[in-house]
Design an enzyme around this catalytic site. Sequence first.
Site, PDB file in Angstrom:
ATOM      1  N   ASP A 394       0.726  -1.237  -0.146  1.00 31.42           N
ATOM      2  CA  ASP A 394      -0.032  -0.174  -0.139  1.00 31.42           C
ATOM      3  C   ASP A 394       1.310   1.585   0.176  1.00 31.42           C
ATOM      4  OD1 ASP A 394       1.222  -0.207   2.774  1.00 31.42           O
ATOM      5  OD2 ASP A 394      -0.363   0.583   3.773  1.00 31.42           O
ATOM      6  N   GLU A 395       0.219   2.225  -0.046  1.00 30.37           N
ATOM      7  CA  GLU A 395       0.847   3.934   0.092  1.00 30.37           C
ATOM      8  C   GLU A 395       2.004   4.346  -0.913  1.00 30.37           C
ATOM      9  OE1 GLU A 395       1.771   3.859   3.873  1.00 30.37           O
ATOM     10  OE2 GLU A 395      -1.019   4.880   4.545  1.00 30.37           O
ATOM     11  N   VAL A 396       1.603   3.683  -1.959  1.00 32.98           N
ATOM     12  CA  VAL A 396       2.777   4.010  -3.290  1.00 32.98           C
ATOM     13  C   VAL A 396       2.356   5.516  -3.767  1.00 32.98           C
ATOM     14  CG1 VAL A 396       3.449   3.597  -5.971  1.00 32.98           C
ATOM     15  CG2 VAL A 396       3.681   1.764  -4.002  1.00 32.98           C
TER      16      VAL A 396
END
Length: 628
Positions: A394-396
């Site tokens: 997540d959170e790229v």
Amino acid sequence: MTGFWTTCSVLLLIAWSSRADNAEIPPLSGSPWSWRCEPKGEGLYDICVRILTPENTATPALSHPACRLTCGKFGTLWPKPKSVNLGKQLSYFLPHSISHTFVASEEDTLLLTEAFKNFMKILDTYDSEYLLGKLTWKSPEPIGYHKVNINIHIEGPSKSHLGLDITDEKYALVVTTDLCSQTSTANITAKTFFGARHGLETLAQLIDYEEIEKKLMIVNSADIKDEPAFPYRGLMLDTSRNFITVEAIKRTIDTMSANKLNTFHWHITDSYTFPLALKSLPKMAYYGTYSPRQVYLPEDVKGLVEYARVRGVRVVPELDAPAHVGFGWQWGPQEGLGNLTVCVDQEPWQEFCLQPPCGQLNIANQNIYTILGKIYQEMLDMFGPLDLFHFGGDEVNVHCWNTTEEIVTYMKSKNLSLTDESYYAQWSQFQNRAYDLLTEANGQVKIPGIIWTSHLTEKGHTNRYLNKEKYIIQIWSVKTDPLIKELLDQKYRLIFSNKDAWYLDCGFSAWVGEGLNSCSPYKGWQLVYDNSPKKIALNVSTEVDFSLILGGEAPLWTEQADSLTIDGRFWPRGAALGERLWSDPDHDWRDAEYRMVNHRQRLVKRGVQADRLQPEWCHQNQGRCYRN
């Protein structure tokens, strides 16, 4: 008068000082209080009411623990069983009068032997509140004390490791008492070791310490049939932001087993640190730990995995990627492998990640896959056999990749645009290669991968980027997220961790800047308890295939927690999660409050620094601490 009181006060002070120096104040013996079980009202649970013990009565006083064991349908059981019938009488016994027999395969018998040792250790904690020492007596046994026989029968073939689709955690527990032979017998039957272990935990909760007579007591009859509502019941612990000791992790696993939680999700690495020692890649930990002492060696990990297995808990490791990587990966250039990561510790951090320090894998450098393959191989050796693996994912931050010259050049060389969608496609390709590398390291045996919700799971994305046969989606958004309906409609398997109810790091002061942290407010045990994955699904979709809802998990991110504080973060809120995911009750927290307050006391006796929920007065005066 003033002179008189001054002189008197001095004399009293001298007398008291003399007493303190030369004599001990005798301890209080007995209590004027006793308890009786009374119905609270129509449709409500019974409660233990504190009363002044009548003088010269032939009826012996009932202590608070004795009343709790036998009052109400569920007594002090947590999480509450699916089906239960408890007797209202108690039998008294001594620890060394317990005998046991096992009927099981050789491997299951070894596991049961260790689980039974844990059971006996639990009984040793039951008098700790009263500072009376260990429960040991010399034979012969006093008249009136019972023998306790515990028989465990595992009926099915040996399944020594948990699996989502193969593990049956059901158990049955029957307690009977023969007054003539003064013997109580507990029979536990299950199809697997894991079900039998749950039965032992339930049996331990039918036992308590009789503080008046200084002896153990057991409910003299019980008929319990029990099974979990969800196969995945987890806690997540982040050990990268702050290092958590092996001892603290063991304490967490112990307490999970007391609440029939079966999955310890270990978020072991992040951009902050890489505290996992790898034989083939020693520089990962060398560059990636806060200190040489704050590292998990392979023997630490293997020991924790076995420790958890005996307690009915699987350990699911997470190697978060392609974002949330940084420290530990800096050695690539000196080894001729190029930059394995980009944006590491870059400033201003707000432009490149959600919290400092930043860092993402360099998708233009194909050497990252060689490194990932080696990491997966060692993790499988340490954690295996695995039925699940967590890829993070997540959170790229696309801006990070799109402002890195090497990656921009790589994208152009492949005739790709520099749009978000192009980067999402590359991210998806990375994820699928990572999955293949894990499968290769696992001898071509495929296991489900868990992925956090992210840009790859946004509206219209998941089917394009993630194969539902390979991936389970872990939802960390809010319970009203319309994505839930889309994922269910598309037949993705789900694990709920919605941050508006189950994030346990929320509600404390900000660690960057001032005010409260970003996920405030604090999530109390009541909110945790009432957060039902099935109800969430029904609120967003009229037709739900409940088999797709595997269960849930409460994460603890450790920006503001460490080995000294995780007990209070996890417990007793983790216990509320335990009953929600094991029992999935159709009522709200109010009907569980008395048992919850008591269960917190039980956890403290077992050595858990669980947060206090109410004054002791409320515990001893059930039904009196309420709000209209």
